[in-house]
Write a protein that holds these residues in place. Structure first.
Motif, PDB file in Angstrom:
ATOM      1  N   PRO A   1       0.786  -1.234   0.000  1.00 27.77           N
ATOM      2  CA  PRO A   1       0.000   0.000   0.000  1.00 27.77           C
ATOM      3  C   PRO A   1       0.819   1.285   0.000  1.00 27.77           C
ATOM      4  O   PRO A   1       0.342   2.318  -0.458  1.00 27.77           O
ATOM      5  N   GLY A   2       2.041   1.247   0.511  1.00 25.55           N
ATOM      6  CA  GLY A   2       2.856   2.454   0.537  1.00 25.55           C
ATOM      7  C   GLY A   2       3.810   2.587  -0.632  1.00 25.55           C
ATOM      8  O   GLY A   2       4.626   3.521  -0.670  1.00 25.55           O
ATOM      9  N   ASP A   3       3.736   1.678  -1.601  1.00 29.38           N
ATOM     10  CA  ASP A   3       4.659   1.688  -2.740  1.00 29.38           C
ATOM     11  C   ASP A   3       4.092   2.548  -3.866  1.00 29.38           C
ATOM     12  O   ASP A   3       3.254   2.108  -4.643  1.00 29.38           O
ATOM     13  N   PHE A   4       4.562   3.793  -3.943  1.00 33.44           N
ATOM     14  CA  PHE A   4       4.097   4.726  -4.971  1.00 33.44           C
ATOM     15  C   PHE A   4       5.226   5.136  -5.913  1.00 33.44           C
ATOM     16  O   PHE A   4       5.171   6.195  -6.532  1.00 33.44           O
ATOM     17  N   ALA A   5       6.249   4.269  -6.025  1.00 33.44           N
ATOM     18  CA  ALA A   5       7.418   4.606  -6.837  1.00 33.44           C
ATOM     19  C   ALA A   5       7.046   4.888  -8.289  1.00 33.44           C
ATOM     20  O   ALA A   5       7.622   5.778  -8.930  1.00 33.44           O
ATOM     21  N   ALA A   6       6.083   4.142  -8.837  1.00 32.78           N
ATOM     22  CA  ALA A   6       5.700   4.331 -10.237  1.00 32.78           C
ATOM     23  C   ALA A   6       4.941   5.635 -10.454  1.00 32.78           C
ATOM     24  O   ALA A   6       4.861   6.131 -11.578  1.00 32.78           O
ATOM     25  N   PHE A   7       4.385   6.208  -9.393  1.00 27.57           N
ATOM     26  CA  PHE A   7       3.524   7.385  -9.521  1.00 27.57           C
ATOM     27  C   PHE A   7       4.231   8.685  -9.150  1.00 27.57           C
ATOM     28  O   PHE A   7       3.873   9.757  -9.639  1.00 27.57           O
ATOM     29  N   ALA A   8       5.222   8.582  -8.270  1.00 27.32           N
ATOM     30  CA  ALA A   8       5.880   9.768  -7.715  1.00 27.32           C
ATOM     31  C   ALA A   8       6.389  10.756  -8.766  1.00 27.32           C
ATOM     32  O   ALA A   8       6.253  11.965  -8.589  1.00 27.32           O
TER      33      ALA A   8
END
Length: 199
Positions: A27-34
């Motif tokens: 749930p905290g993995d936003f690497a692709a969106f950052a």
């Protein structure tokens, strides 16, 4: 029969090309969106979501994160105008936080509910005016899609395949038709999309 006021239910979320709203790290993995959420296109999309909304729907985790991040921006004269506009709206608007663990409302103009999202939204639609906005809270958006209660979708599609993580559109959703109300493409390939439910 439940009375409704004509209030529209809107949902906003950022998705990868493979339909994920987080990455394989959880749930905290936003690497692709950052790399995209701070773009001008993303910020303009944010400025679309709130002007007609009078109620914000938030899951507990998002509420806690939003409460730490947004209120200071509402008072920051140097903040990006899109960010500051949303921050001011969020501070001032009615907020409904869905939680099974919070005992009391952690913010002004906020109430905590422990009930199915579809039931709460049906009650909200029976009173008041203005859009009801579920912003970036998949735990609320998913059941509203399942109940066919979403009238407008704001999606920011980023040009990356996350390769894992949670999907917004799972098998088993009711078949629905949508019309494209607006779109804008950013320089790095992100696309802001606004869809209205065709009823």
């Amino acid at each position: 029969m439940t009375r409704t006021t004509g209030r529209r239910v809107a949902a906003n979320l950022v998705l990868s090309l493979d339909g994920r709203y987080n990455g394989p790290g959880g749930p905290g993995d936003f690497a692709a969106f950052a790399p995209y959420v701070g773009s001008e296109v993303s910020r303009r999309q944010m400025s679309r979501i709130w002007p007609e909304a009078t109620t914000a729907l938030l899951g507990r985790l998002n509420a806690e994160g939003f409460m730490a991040y947004w209120p200071p921006l509402a008072e920051d004269d140097d903040a990006d105008p899109h960010d500051r506009g949303y921050a001011k709206w969020l501070v001032d608007t009615e907020k409904v936080v869905f939680s099974t663990t919070l005992a009391e409302a952690p913010w002004e103009r906020t109430r905590v509910v422990n009930a199915p999202a579809a039931e709460v939204v049906a009650e909200l639609k029976a009173e008041g005016e203005g859009d009801i906005l579920a912003n970036n809270s998949s735990s609320i958006i998913k059941p509203l899609l399942e109940a066919d209660l979403v009238d407008r979708l704001y999606l920011l599609l980023v040009p990356e395949i996350a390769g894992g993580g949670q999907r917004l559109f799972e098998d088993g959703l009711p078949a629905t038709k949508w019309t494209l109300a607006e779109q804008e493409t950013g320089a790095t390939g992100e696309i802001a999309l606004v869809y209205d439910r065709a009823r």
